[in-house]
Design a protein around this motif. Sequence first.
Motif, mmCIF file in Angstrom:
data_model
loop_
_atom_site.group_PDB
_atom_site.id
_atom_site.type_symbol
_atom_site.label_atom_id
_atom_site.label_comp_id
_atom_site.label_asym_id
_atom_site.label_seq_id
_atom_site.Cartn_x
_atom_site.Cartn_y
_atom_site.Cartn_z
ATOM 1 N N UNK A 76 0.785 -1.228 0.000
ATOM 2 C CA UNK A 76 0.000 0.000 0.000
ATOM 3 C C UNK A 76 0.820 1.283 0.000
ATOM 4 N N UNK A 77 1.755 1.474 0.931
ATOM 5 C CA UNK A 77 2.486 2.731 1.002
ATOM 6 C C UNK A 77 3.334 3.045 -0.229
ATOM 7 N N UNK A 78 3.782 2.014 -0.967
ATOM 8 C CA UNK A 78 4.627 2.271 -2.142
ATOM 9 C C UNK A 78 3.916 1.897 -3.442
ATOM 10 N N UNK A 79 2.593 1.761 -3.384
ATOM 11 C CA UNK A 79 1.835 1.359 -4.577
ATOM 12 C C UNK A 79 2.024 2.349 -5.717
ATOM 13 N N UNK A 80 2.050 3.639 -5.412
ATOM 14 C CA UNK A 80 2.228 4.643 -6.463
ATOM 15 C C UNK A 80 3.608 4.532 -7.103
ATOM 16 N N UNK A 81 4.635 4.202 -6.297
ATOM 17 C CA UNK A 81 5.985 4.021 -6.841
ATOM 18 C C UNK A 81 6.044 2.834 -7.791
ATOM 19 N N UNK A 82 5.386 1.734 -7.399
ATOM 20 C CA UNK A 82 5.353 0.551 -8.258
ATOM 21 C C UNK A 82 4.672 0.877 -9.579
ATOM 22 N N UNK A 83 3.548 1.576 -9.485
ATOM 23 C CA UNK A 83 2.803 1.930 -10.694
ATOM 24 C C UNK A 83 3.625 2.818 -11.612
ATOM 25 N N UNK A 84 4.317 3.799 -11.043
ATOM 26 C CA UNK A 84 5.112 4.720 -11.860
ATOM 27 C C UNK A 84 6.308 4.020 -12.495
ATOM 28 N N UNK A 85 6.965 3.149 -11.739
ATOM 29 C CA UNK A 85 8.173 2.486 -12.239
ATOM 30 C C UNK A 85 7.854 1.469 -13.326
ATOM 31 N N UNK A 86 6.764 0.729 -13.167
ATOM 32 C CA UNK A 86 6.424 -0.336 -14.106
ATOM 33 C C UNK A 86 5.295 0.038 -15.056
ATOM 34 N N UNK A 87 4.825 1.295 -14.948
ATOM 35 C CA UNK A 87 3.733 1.777 -15.801
ATOM 36 C C UNK A 87 2.490 0.900 -15.663
ATOM 37 N N UNK A 88 2.090 0.678 -14.408
ATOM 38 C CA UNK A 88 0.919 -0.139 -14.113
ATOM 39 C C UNK A 88 -0.286 0.745 -13.852
ATOM 40 N N UNK A 89 -1.457 0.257 -14.201
ATOM 41 C CA UNK A 89 -2.697 0.945 -13.854
ATOM 42 C C UNK A 89 -3.052 0.652 -12.403
ATOM 43 N N UNK A 90 -4.017 1.386 -11.869
ATOM 44 C CA UNK A 90 -4.471 1.137 -10.501
ATOM 45 C C UNK A 90 -5.018 -0.280 -10.360
#
Length: 414
Positions: A32-46
């Motif tokens: 949860x706390x780093x979900x936005x980082x994962x999405x930005x790094x791997x270009x993932x949708x929510x």
Amino acid sequence: MEPGRAGVGGGLVLVGVLAIAANLRAAITVVGPVADDVAADLDLSSTEVSLLVSLPLLCFGAFALVAPRLLARWGIEATAVAALTALGVGIVARSVPLPGALWVGTVLLGAGVATLNVALPALVKRDFPQRVGRLTGAYSATQSAFAAISTVVAVPLAGTQPEGWRIAFGVWVGTTLVALGVMVPRWRAARGFPVRDGAGSSEGLGRAPDGRGGEPGAPARRGPAPWRTLLGWQVAGYMGLQSTFYYSVVTWWPSVETGAGFTPGAAGAHQGLLQVTGILASLLAGRLIDRSRARGQSGLAVAFSGVSAVAVVGELLAPGWWPVWIVLLGAGTAAAFVTALSLFGLRTEHHAQAGALSGMAQAFGYGLAALGPLVIGTLHDATAGWTVPLVVLLAMKLPEVLAGALAGRRRTIA
């Protein structure tokens, strides 16, 4: 516990229980706390990010049915070692920059935790038959404590590098290695001992000498399969609905707070407070549940679900009052979880039936819970905001309250 049962003292057995418990939530709540980082790094949708939580939950449901067979075939120690190994490999795989490793590692992680979820209560019942309540409270508090630590340290560990989240994910292999360090010697020692214990089976799984449910030496007792009874489905419904709410909150609440203006670090720290509150609430809920045995747990189930519902309303109307909402959210979700687990024993007549209800409820419950983060993430993508997802999250409380009220009535499957 039989003298020399696993070649170690009772203190080391307790260490093993707590070491396993330390691995049951941290690797999941860290997302949860780093979900936005994962999405930005791997270009993932929510929606794709939410799968990082939903895939383990799907494994929880599937392995709630498979794990008892593994325990009966391999024994508790061997199954725990295998599950910890799968968990450790999954944590490492999820953290390395290889194509598909994120998803393969997540599945392995979920399978390991799911199996441990089933094995740990069997281990406690076998080795501490006179202290099941206290040991269950201790390992519940331990898993909540490590979940709190994982959410607090996730953002600092990730730092400011695009791939820093991999460190936040991978560091939790350390707790897995500690648990393996305790359980591998127990597994090796246990292979030399015949297993006849107070839980009832050749491996502590509640089978009488004739192969059916019951205590050793007692006549086997049969009862209706929980999945064929309305009460069984009410308990499973409550387990599933409160789990759906909890995992939706664990996955998305930090993002909800960053959307309200908080920094990612602050939102992660708030999740830590949620987990710490849950530790205290779990201990209190256990005492209240014990005191309610004569009248049933319907009132408690409704009250606990209502507490976390108030938190969602508060976040919608006054997000600046976040300490109040985090405390209520942590208390309500933890107390509801303890209630759901307690119903497995309170709504059944004997140990074998309780195990059957537990397997059914976890299989159904975690399968349902896997949908929660997906739905909330998809709604966020569709509406580009958090108001609609929070309203839907609040609406989930209505069937949860109803299921809790029905399942909490003082009766048993018969």
